[in-house]
Design a protein around this motif. Structure first.
Motif, PDB file in Angstrom:
ATOM      1  N   ASN A 209      36.801  45.559  41.677  1.00  0.00           N
ATOM      2  CA  ASN A 209      36.073  45.005  40.389  1.00  0.00           C
ATOM      3  C   ASN A 209      36.790  44.277  39.606  1.00  0.00           C
ATOM      4  OD1 ASN A 209      33.346  45.060  41.182  1.00  0.00           O
ATOM      5  ND2 ASN A 209      33.295  47.406  40.676  1.00  0.00           N
ATOM      6  N   ASP A 210      38.209  44.223  39.482  1.00  0.00           N
ATOM      7  CA  ASP A 210      38.756  43.597  38.641  1.00  0.00           C
ATOM      8  C   ASP A 210      38.418  41.946  38.806  1.00  0.00           C
ATOM      9  OD1 ASP A 210      40.335  45.646  37.736  1.00  0.00           O
ATOM     10  OD2 ASP A 210      42.082  45.055  38.120  1.00  0.00           O
ATOM     11  N   PRO A 211      38.002  41.529  37.509  1.00  0.00           N
ATOM     12  CA  PRO A 211      37.476  40.117  37.623  1.00  0.00           C
ATOM     13  C   PRO A 211      38.455  38.913  37.304  1.00  0.00           C
ATOM     14  CG  PRO A 211      36.947  41.187  35.533  1.00  0.00           C
ATOM     15  CD  PRO A 211      37.680  42.306  36.148  1.00  0.00           C
ATOM     16  N   ASP A 212      39.788  39.283  36.982  1.00  0.00           N
ATOM     17  CA  ASP A 212      40.575  38.371  36.719  1.00  0.00           C
ATOM     18  C   ASP A 212      41.920  38.857  37.131  1.00  0.00           C
ATOM     19  OD1 ASP A 212      41.356  35.592  35.121  1.00  0.00           O
ATOM     20  OD2 ASP A 212      42.759  37.465  34.560  1.00  0.00           O
ATOM     21  N   GLN A 239      38.914  37.211  43.847  1.00  0.00           N
ATOM     22  CA  GLN A 239      39.399  36.936  42.479  1.00  0.00           C
ATOM     23  C   GLN A 239      40.742  36.373  42.381  1.00  0.00           C
ATOM     24  OE1 GLN A 239      37.259  36.601  40.780  1.00  0.00           O
ATOM     25  NE2 GLN A 239      35.619  38.011  40.780  1.00  0.00           N
TER      26      GLN A 239
ATOM     27  N   SER B  10      41.907  34.004  29.338  1.00  0.00           N
ATOM     28  CA  SER B  10      41.264  34.941  30.511  1.00  0.00           C
ATOM     29  C   SER B  10      40.782  36.148  29.867  1.00  0.00           C
ATOM     30  CB  SER B  10      42.441  35.345  31.415  1.00  0.00           C
ATOM     31  OG  SER B  10      42.851  34.464  32.321  1.00  0.00           O
ATOM     32  N   ILE B  14      36.999  37.830  29.612  1.00  0.00           N
ATOM     33  CA  ILE B  14      36.683  39.066  29.943  1.00  0.00           C
ATOM     34  C   ILE B  14      35.997  39.863  28.726  1.00  0.00           C
ATOM     35  CG2 ILE B  14      37.438  41.519  30.894  1.00  0.00           C
ATOM     36  CD1 ILE B  14      37.767  39.408  32.801  1.00  0.00           C
ATOM     37  N   GLU B 141      33.715  30.671  32.246  1.00  0.00           N
ATOM     38  CA  GLU B 141      34.497  31.390  31.547  1.00  0.00           C
ATOM     39  C   GLU B 141      34.473  31.341  30.134  1.00  0.00           C
ATOM     40  OE1 GLU B 141      37.847  33.620  34.186  1.00  0.00           O
ATOM     41  OE2 GLU B 141      38.240  31.460  34.114  1.00  0.00           O
ATOM     42  N   VAL B 210      31.234  34.316  37.864  1.00  0.00           N
ATOM     43  CA  VAL B 210      32.742  34.529  37.578  1.00  0.00           C
ATOM     44  C   VAL B 210      33.390  35.885  38.231  1.00  0.00           C
ATOM     45  CG1 VAL B 210      34.600  35.036  35.700  1.00  0.00           C
ATOM     46  CG2 VAL B 210      32.704  33.549  35.135  1.00  0.00           C
ATOM     47  N   ILE B 211      32.172  36.828  37.977  1.00  0.00           N
ATOM     48  CA  ILE B 211      32.658  38.153  38.625  1.00  0.00           C
ATOM     49  C   ILE B 211      32.041  38.612  40.034  1.00  0.00           C
ATOM     50  CG2 ILE B 211      33.451  38.927  36.399  1.00  0.00           C
ATOM     51  CD1 ILE B 211      30.830  40.919  36.410  1.00  0.00           C
ATOM     52  N   GLN B 212      31.246  37.708  40.378  1.00  0.00           N
ATOM     53  CA  GLN B 212      30.559  37.924  41.667  1.00  0.00           C
ATOM     54  C   GLN B 212      29.335  39.038  41.484  1.00  0.00           C
ATOM     55  OE1 GLN B 212      31.655  35.526  43.256  1.00  0.00           O
ATOM     56  NE2 GLN B 212      33.485  35.637  42.331  1.00  0.00           N
ATOM     57  N   LEU B 220      31.355  49.729  35.689  1.00  0.00           N
ATOM     58  CA  LEU B 220      32.579  49.680  34.721  1.00  0.00           C
ATOM     59  C   LEU B 220      32.702  48.846  33.609  1.00  0.00           C
ATOM     60  CD1 LEU B 220      35.459  50.927  34.776  1.00  0.00           C
ATOM     61  CD2 LEU B 220      36.197  48.947  35.833  1.00  0.00           C
ATOM     62  N   LYS B 252      44.524  41.916  28.888  1.00  0.00           N
ATOM     63  CA  LYS B 252      45.185  40.759  29.538  1.00  0.00           C
ATOM     64  C   LYS B 252      46.654  40.929  29.072  1.00  0.00           C
ATOM     65  CE  LYS B 252      42.666  39.874  32.454  1.00  0.00           C
ATOM     66  NZ  LYS B 252      42.930  40.097  33.491  1.00  0.00           N
ATOM     67  N   GLU B 255      48.277  43.663  31.099  1.00  0.00           N
ATOM     68  CA  GLU B 255      48.427  43.419  32.152  1.00  0.00           C
ATOM     69  C   GLU B 255      49.546  42.527  32.516  1.00  0.00           C
ATOM     70  OE1 GLU B 255      44.991  41.952  34.178  1.00  0.00           O
ATOM     71  OE2 GLU B 255      43.855  43.651  33.551  1.00  0.00           O
ATOM     72  N   ARG B 263      46.704  49.185  32.364  1.00  0.00           N
ATOM     73  CA  ARG B 263      45.651  48.722  31.490  1.00  0.00           C
ATOM     74  C   ARG B 263      44.722  49.646  30.991  1.00  0.00           C
ATOM     75  NH1 ARG B 263      41.935  45.397  35.012  1.00  0.00           N
ATOM     76  NH2 ARG B 263      41.232  47.464  35.602  1.00  0.00           N
TER      77      ARG B 263
END
Lengths: 398, 291
Positions: A209-212, A239, B10, B14, B141, B210-212, B220, B252, B255, B263
């Motif tokens: 489920n990580d979107p990016d 993704q 990015s 998010i 986005e 963007v995230i389906q 989450l 981000k 990460e 994260r």
């Protein structure tokens, strides 16, 4: 109080009696093949694929009179991907249904949990999807865990070989999901790289489920990788591809079969050229043998297009596994776990996925797996369809 | 520099998603002093129904519109049957459990009906990445944080200028007093849940390209959105939006410069630290209440 105690005593006695007599009581098994797989939940398509392949093979065998004069039956239970339920189903198939053998399901975590109870009971198990190396190479002797599917260790080796072939610089990155399946593949891929005298230039992980994924992708790009190996499912695979697109990074992508579902729909043109390893596909041109199987599937399960079969490898693996098993029962001359187990090592036949000559080798713990890496196939996403690599422009370019 | 900008863009995308979810929590809290813990699943309802709408042949705009309306109806029903019966109670345990339970049920139902695969919601906003000083981002986005900011401003206006907005604040402040001056408290609370669900479903439609869309997409981001709402101070609309955007960008950078695995550890550690230092959240107003 008293009747309760008496009842308890009876139950205990009965259990003891059953335990003591199990040696003789279980000697004669039934002509049924059990299966514990996910038939509900997100991976229900895996259970469906196994059911299709097994049922078609059983129908064919029964039409010709069955095995040892008996018709085979297929019994499927749902484990929804949960290891405790898989273990429960295994006991039920062995103790209550008294099936002669059990087919494995989709989830590696279930298969690993089943391995112990399968060897404890001593019922032959043929995995047909879950690819975890340790589920079958579990150190048990005798080992009742067999597999007619891909094995992660060999898939890793195969993918690394393909990656090195495709790479101009020899710099390869590896993206894996942070799950049992993904983490299990890390040592396999590292080993395979080490055998080729190389090291991964980037090793990146991500969660479901990580979107990016742009940080991971940027690191792989900056490390100079021109081929990226995926151990991902469709959603996260998409993704990663999108993040690659955003940062303008266009490596060759080769993946394990988690991205064989609907990546083409999710990523659209970005999926074009992404290669996926499989043991079998109905897509593209079919030879007569494959066509015959497809026609039966189409009729029995009301399908229109081969792309509706979400896990074709599962269908074909289960189909072959049933034939291997039937052959072993014939050779054993009895529906008996031990005899069938021993006879599995003597099976020599042609399947739809591979030539099994022989299917398994008793002296080699690695050869509890029937499908050798030379039968692994690369397929490639083109216009939303997953086609055999050699039938596309991507195959011809190499 | 490009990498820095890439992480920022990015992260804003998010963070915009978190901010939208957190705003939903803020709306519910600021009228009812209760929230729908399954608010993340409201996004899922919007996104999944939009994809189903397209599957049955509706045009994109109509599928999205119907999905958003269905989300709003869900919010009102949820308030009526899973929250209101428990609001009078001495503790908050009742509505917490029922909303979480409804969320799990909805997710299971969606898995059964929709299947396990993620599905794409088509949008012109993800057809082609645009590049800003070398950093790539999809227009969709960029739209997410912008919409979050506009929604925040709109909400502020509504609370200040409209009768219903002021009624919501009155109800939040003191239910009994609000009822005494003639405000229909039940209706205002139902309205706030409906509004936040409408808003959540719209957010789902907005972020799905963007995230389906998938049955599990809400869990989450719902949790993170709630965390962000708490960090920002759930009583403050600008607070939760700023916290959402900042949280996304921070993720981000963690990460990018530390590791992907770190994260969640760092993110939730920051949440705990903020709460220790600012029990009301960064921008929240101190309020007296019994839980």
């Amino acid at each position: 109080m008293l009747p309760d105690k008496i009842l308890r005593g009876h139950v205990l006695a009965a259990t003891l009696a059953l335990a003591l007599s199990s040696g003789t009581a279980l000697a004669q098994q039934q002509p049924c093949i059990g299966n514990s797989a996910a038939i509900t939940g997100p991976a229900a398509f895996g259970g469906m694929a196994i059911k299709m392949g097994a049922e078609i093979a059983i129908d064919e065998i029964n039409e010709k009179g069955g095995v040892l004069g008996q018709k085979l039956r297929f019994v499927q239970y749902d484990d929804a991907g949960a290891p405790p339920r898989g273990v429960d189903n295994t006991r039920r198939i062995a103790m209550s249904d008294k099936c002669v053998a059990i087919l494995g399901g989709y989830h590696s975590t279930v298969a690993v949990a089943q391995a112990q109870v399968v060897n404890e009971i001593g019922i032959p198990y043929l995995g047909v999807l879950a690819a975890n190396t340790k589920a079958v190479e579990n150190g048990a002797n005798p080992n009742y865990m067999f597999r007619v599917s891909a094995k992660d260790k060999w898939v890793a080796r195969f993918l690394v070989e393909q990656a090195l072939k495709a790479s101009k610089t020899g710099k390869i990155a590896f993206f894996y999901e942070n799950t049992g399946w993904g983490n299990g593949a890390v040592p396999d891929v590292k080993d395979a790289m080490a055998k080729a005298g190389k090291e991964l230039v980037a090793l990146e992980t991500f969660n479901w489920n990580d979107p990016d994924m742009s940080p991971q992708v940027i690191r792989a790009r900056d490390a100079g990788a021109d081929v990226v190996l995926f151990w991902a499912l469709d959603r996260e695979g998409n993704q990663i591809l999108r993040s690659m697109d955003k940062v303008g990074y266009k490596p060759t992508v080769i993946g394990a079969w988690g991205i064989a579902g609907n990546l083409g729909e999710l990523a659209g043109p970005l999926a074009d050229g992404v290669q996926v390893v499989q043991t079998f596909t109905f897509m593209g041109d079919m030879d007569p043998k494959k066509k015959a199987l497809w026609d039966k599937l189409k009729a029995k399960y009301n399908l229109k297009d081969p792309s509706e079969v979400k896990m074709p490898s599962g269908v074909a693996n289960a189909y072959d596994a049933v034939y291997i098993l039937a052959d072993a029962i014939k050779k054993a001359g009895a529906f008996d776990w031990k005899k069938v187990h021993d006879a599995l090592y003597t099976v020599n036949m042609d399947g739809i996925v591979a030539e099994y000559k022989p299917a398994f080798v008793a002296s080699d713990p690695e050869r509890q797996d029937a499908i050798l890496p030379k039968y692994y196939k690369l397929t490639v996403w083109v216009d939303g369809k997953l086609l055999p690599l050699e039938q596309t422009k991507y195959g011809k370019a190499n | 520099m490009t990498t820095f900008l890439q992480y920022t863009l990015s992260g804003l995308a998010i963070g915009g998603i978190y901010a939208l979810v957190a705003l939903g929590f803020h709306i519910m809290w600021s009228a009812a002093k209760a929230v729908n813990f399954a608010h993340g699943d409201t996004l899922m309802i919007g996104a999944v129904l939009a994809v189903i709408g397209i599957d049955v042949g509706l045009p994109l705009w109509l599928a999205c519109l119907l999905a958003i309306v269905a989300g709003g109806v869900f919010g009102v029903l949820l308030e009526r049957f899973a929250v209101r019966p428990f609001l009078g109670g001495a503790t908050s345990i009742g509505w917490m459990l029922t909303t979480i339970a409804v969320g799990i049920m909805i997710e299971s139902l969606a898995t059964m009906q929709f299947g396990g695969f993620s599905r794409a919601l088509p949008s012109p906003g993800v057809a082609q990445a645009v590049h800003i000083f070398g950093a790539g981002v999809y227009p969709q986005e960029l739209l997410i944080p912008v919409v979050a900011l506009i929604a925040m401003a709109g909400l502020k206006l509504m609370q200040k200028r409209t009768l219903i907005g002021r009624a919501m604040q009155a109800v939040a402040h003191d239910k009994r007093a609000a009822a005494l001056v003639g405000i229909d408290v039940d209706r205002i609370v139902a309205f706030s849940f409906g509004l936040s669900a409408l808003f959540g479903a719209a957010a789902g439609v907005l972020v799905a390209p963007v995230i389906q869309a998938s049955a599990t997409m809400g869990a989450l981001i719902g949790l993170k959105g709630f965390a962000v709402a708490i960090i920002g101070g759930i009583t403050s609309a600008p607070g939760v939006v700023i916290a959402g955007l900042a949280f996304g960008v921070m993720e981000k950078f963690v990460e990018g410069y530390i590791s992907t695995a770190a994260r969640e550890i760092i993110g939730f550690s920051v949440m705990i630290l903020v709460l220790l230092a600012f029990p009301q959240g960064l921008f929240g107003k101190k309020e007296v209440m019994k839980v």
